[in-house]
Design an enzyme around this catalytic site. Sequence first.
Site, mmCIF file in Angstrom:
data_model
loop_
_atom_site.group_PDB
_atom_site.id
_atom_site.type_symbol
_atom_site.label_atom_id
_atom_site.label_comp_id
_atom_site.label_asym_id
_atom_site.label_seq_id
_atom_site.Cartn_x
_atom_site.Cartn_y
_atom_site.Cartn_z
ATOM 1 N N GLY A 113 35.312 48.620 39.038
ATOM 2 C CA GLY A 113 34.798 47.258 38.923
ATOM 3 C C GLY A 113 34.526 46.675 40.298
ATOM 4 O O GLY A 113 34.586 47.366 41.313
ATOM 5 N N ILE A 114 34.262 45.376 40.305
ATOM 6 C CA ILE A 114 33.959 44.730 41.580
ATOM 7 C C ILE A 114 35.223 44.118 42.172
ATOM 8 O O ILE A 114 36.208 43.924 41.471
ATOM 9 C CB ILE A 114 32.880 43.642 41.386
ATOM 10 C CG1 ILE A 114 32.401 43.163 42.755
ATOM 11 C CG2 ILE A 114 33.407 42.464 40.563
ATOM 12 C CD1 ILE A 114 31.047 42.587 42.745
ATOM 13 N N GLY A 115 35.210 43.846 43.477
ATOM 14 C CA GLY A 115 36.301 43.088 44.083
ATOM 15 C C GLY A 115 37.021 43.868 45.158
ATOM 16 O O GLY A 115 36.662 44.994 45.496
ATOM 17 N N ALA A 116 38.060 43.221 45.677
ATOM 18 C CA ALA A 116 38.792 43.777 46.812
ATOM 19 C C ALA A 116 39.554 45.038 46.403
ATOM 20 O O ALA A 116 39.647 45.994 47.178
ATOM 21 C CB ALA A 116 39.768 42.727 47.340
ATOM 22 N N ILE A 117 40.103 45.076 45.168
ATOM 23 C CA ILE A 117 40.930 46.220 44.770
ATOM 24 C C ILE A 117 40.099 47.510 44.699
ATOM 25 O O ILE A 117 40.473 48.517 45.317
ATOM 26 C CB ILE A 117 41.697 45.939 43.457
ATOM 27 C CG1 ILE A 117 42.729 44.815 43.698
ATOM 28 C CG2 ILE A 117 42.395 47.199 42.935
ATOM 29 C CD1 ILE A 117 43.508 44.383 42.466
ATOM 30 N N GLU A 125 29.694 51.168 35.526
ATOM 31 C CA GLU A 125 28.839 50.024 35.198
ATOM 32 C C GLU A 125 28.216 49.450 36.483
ATOM 33 O O GLU A 125 27.080 49.060 36.518
ATOM 34 C CB GLU A 125 29.756 49.056 34.482
ATOM 35 C CG GLU A 125 29.528 47.647 34.552
ATOM 36 C CD GLU A 125 30.726 46.962 33.852
ATOM 37 O OE1 GLU A 125 31.451 47.618 33.079
ATOM 38 O OE2 GLU A 125 30.906 45.774 34.084
ATOM 39 N N GLY A 171 32.439 45.432 30.942
ATOM 40 C CA GLY A 171 32.516 46.813 30.452
ATOM 41 C C GLY A 171 33.926 47.358 30.446
ATOM 42 O O GLY A 171 34.127 48.560 30.310
HETATM 43 N N1 COA Z 1 47.542 32.461 35.927
HETATM 44 C C1 COA Z 1 46.943 31.536 36.689
HETATM 45 N N2 COA Z 1 45.985 31.831 37.615
HETATM 46 C C2 COA Z 1 45.648 33.123 37.744
HETATM 47 C C3 COA Z 1 46.236 34.125 36.969
HETATM 48 C C4 COA Z 1 47.232 33.759 36.040
HETATM 49 N N3 COA Z 1 47.823 34.680 35.269
HETATM 50 N N4 COA Z 1 45.692 35.319 37.316
HETATM 51 C C5 COA Z 1 44.804 35.060 38.284
HETATM 52 N N5 COA Z 1 44.770 33.744 38.532
HETATM 53 C C6 COA Z 1 43.926 33.074 39.525
HETATM 54 C C7 COA Z 1 44.072 33.743 40.885
HETATM 55 O O1 COA Z 1 45.142 33.180 41.621
HETATM 56 C C8 COA Z 1 42.718 33.468 41.498
HETATM 57 O O2 COA Z 1 42.683 32.114 41.928
HETATM 58 P P1 COA Z 1 41.994 31.692 43.325
HETATM 59 O O3 COA Z 1 40.543 32.022 43.129
HETATM 60 O O4 COA Z 1 42.285 30.237 43.402
HETATM 61 O O5 COA Z 1 42.654 32.554 44.356
HETATM 62 C C9 COA Z 1 41.779 33.562 40.314
HETATM 63 O O6 COA Z 1 42.565 33.321 39.150
HETATM 64 C C10 COA Z 1 41.110 34.939 40.166
HETATM 65 O O7 COA Z 1 42.083 35.934 40.130
HETATM 66 P P2 COA Z 1 41.829 37.339 40.875
HETATM 67 O O8 COA Z 1 42.905 38.256 40.485
HETATM 68 O O9 COA Z 1 41.619 37.091 42.333
HETATM 69 O O10 COA Z 1 40.462 37.777 40.240
HETATM 70 P P3 COA Z 1 39.476 38.960 40.667
HETATM 71 O O11 COA Z 1 38.340 38.382 41.385
HETATM 72 O O12 COA Z 1 40.218 40.101 41.292
HETATM 73 O O13 COA Z 1 38.955 39.405 39.239
HETATM 74 C C11 COA Z 1 39.170 39.722 36.880
HETATM 75 C C12 COA Z 1 39.847 39.858 38.242
HETATM 76 C C13 COA Z 1 40.147 40.228 35.816
HETATM 77 C C14 COA Z 1 38.812 38.285 36.592
HETATM 78 C C15 COA Z 1 37.876 40.602 36.894
HETATM 79 O O14 COA Z 1 38.203 41.936 37.150
HETATM 80 C C16 COA Z 1 37.154 40.520 35.565
HETATM 81 O O15 COA Z 1 36.381 39.622 35.371
HETATM 82 N N6 COA Z 1 37.393 41.480 34.645
HETATM 83 C C17 COA Z 1 36.862 41.446 33.283
HETATM 84 C C18 COA Z 1 35.724 42.360 33.048
HETATM 85 C C19 COA Z 1 35.847 43.731 33.607
HETATM 86 O O16 COA Z 1 36.921 44.263 33.835
HETATM 87 N N7 COA Z 1 34.698 44.326 33.818
HETATM 88 C C20 COA Z 1 34.569 45.646 34.331
HETATM 89 C C21 COA Z 1 34.326 45.700 35.803
HETATM 90 S S1 COA Z 1 32.905 44.845 36.398
#
Ligand code: COA
Length: 425
Positions: free
Chosen positions: A209-213, A232, A330
Site C-alpha cells: 500500500g501507500i505510506g511510510a510503512i 494495486e 484493495g
Molecule cells: N484512534 C484515533 N486516531 C487514530 C487511530 C485510532 N485508533 N489510528 C490512527 N489514528 C490517527 C493517527 O494518529 C493519524 O492522525 P494524524 O494524521 O493526526 O497523525 C491518522 O489517524 C492516520 O493514521 P495513520 O496510521 O498515520 O494512517 P496512514 O496514513 O498510515 O494510513 C490507513 C493507514 C489504514 C488509513 C491506510 O492504510 C488505508 O486507508 N487503508 C485502507 C485501504 C487499504 O488498505 N488499501 C490498500 C492499500 S492502498
Amino acid sequence: MATVVNSAAEAISLIQSDQQIWVHSMAATPSLLLEALVERAAQLTNVSLLQLHLENAEMLTASYAKGHLRPRCYFASHATRHMINQGTADYIPMMLSDIPRSMRTGEQPVDVALVQVSPPDKHGLCSLGVSVEASRAACESANTIIAHVNPQMPRSHGDGFIHWREIDLAFEKSVPLPVVRPPPPDKVTQRIAQYAAELIGDRDCLQLGIGAIPDAIMSKLTHLKDLGIHSEMFSDGVVDLVEQGVITNHFKSTHAGTLVAGFVMGSQRVYDFIDDNPEVVLLDIEYVNSLNSISRNKQLVSVNSALQIDLSGQVCADSIGSDIYSGVGGQLDFVLGANLSQNGRSIIALPSTAAGGSISRIVPVLTSGAGVVTPRANVHHIVTEFGVATLRGKSLIERARALINVAHPDFREELERWLKAAFPG
Ligand code: COA
C-alpha cells in the site's frame, strides 16, 4: 475526434444537472477541470462526483459547491473527509475490484468521465498515465469523455490507452503532477518495517500500500533476490529496489518480467520511471485486484495497514470509530488473494498506538461505528513495532494473547484484564 477547446471552463461546458461524473483519481486528479466545474457549480443541480482518493481537490469544499455538486467517494481524501462526516458528501464502502465491474454492468451509471491524459502519440493514443485504476472502466462506460491533456502526464503501458477519437472535449495545459511522499520513517516505523521484512523472502511477489510503512519495508529488503510486484499501486520504494536489481519479476507466475499495478503515486522519479517503460504495465483494477489474478501468483505477500484491531483480529482500516477516514480500497482483495496464493501471506502492519502514544490501536472490541475492512476469518499476520502476531488458525483466546504480545506495554495490563473477564475459565 476530440474537439480542442481553449480553457477548462469550455471543456466542462458539456456537463449538465443530474449527471453522474467519474473523476480520474489519485495523482491523475484533473484539478483544473474540477476547479472550472466548481466555478460553474451554481448553474448545476444534483451532479454526483464519483471518485477514489483525490489529490489537490480542496476546491470541492467551496461552500457554493454544496448542494450543487456532491462527491460520492469510494475512498475519502483530505478534501472530502470532513464533508463525508458532515453529510455533504457520500462514502460508498466497496472493494476496489468491484468498482469497475459496477460501472461495466450498468449498476453504477456514468454519464461523463473527467480525466487527465498524456498528449496523443503518433497513433492517436492518449494514456491515463499514472492512474488507470477504475478510470479505464469509467471511460468505457461514459457517454462523454472530457480530458485535460497534460504534456507532463507519463505515457504508461497497459490498459490506460484511450484513442483521441473517443474523447469529446479536450483542453491542453502543461502542469506538474502532485508529488506524494511520506515523511521520513521514524523509529517505530523502522521497527515495524524490520519485523514485516522478516516475513518476506526471495522470489516473493509483493503488494504494498501507500505510506511510510511500505517504503520503509522496501528499504529492508535489499538482501533479497528476484522479488516481483503485483500490486494495486506502488511508490518510490519499488523504484529503489528495481534499480538495485532486487525486484526483477523473473519468477512471477503471471506477467513474468513485468511489474503490474493499477496506479502509482510518489515523487517525479516514479512518474519518470513508468513513462514509456514496457517493463511496467498499469492495468484495469478489476483485473489487477481480482482474486484470480492475485492468487495465480505464487508466494503473493500483501502488506497493508490499519487504524484499529480488536482482540479477535477484526481489522478496521477505513474509519476512526464512525468517522470515515479513508476507504476499503484493495485491502480485502489482496488479503483474500494472498490466502489463496501458493505459500501466500498477508500482513497488516501498523503502529501499536495513535495520538502520540495516548491511544492503543489494539483494543478489546472495536470502537462503536468502526468499519471492518478485513474480517477476523481472513486475517493472517499482524505486525507492530513489538513483533508479529500470527492469527490464522488460532482460537479467540490464542489470537487475543498473540495480539496483547504486540500491543504497546502501556496497554497490555488493561487488555489482559479484559481477556480474563471475557474468558474467566
Ligand atoms: N484512534 C484515533 N486516531 C487514530 C487511530 C485510532 N485508533 N489510528 C490512527 N489514528 C490517527 C493517527 O494518529 C493519524 O492522525 P494524524 O494524521 O493526526 O497523525 C491518522 O489517524 C492516520 O493514521 P495513520 O496510521 O498515520 O494512517 P496512514 O496514513 O498510515 O494510513 C490507513 C493507514 C489504514 C488509513 C491506510 O492504510 C488505508 O486507508 N487503508 C485502507 C485501504 C487499504 O488498505 N488499501 C490498500 C492499500 S492502498
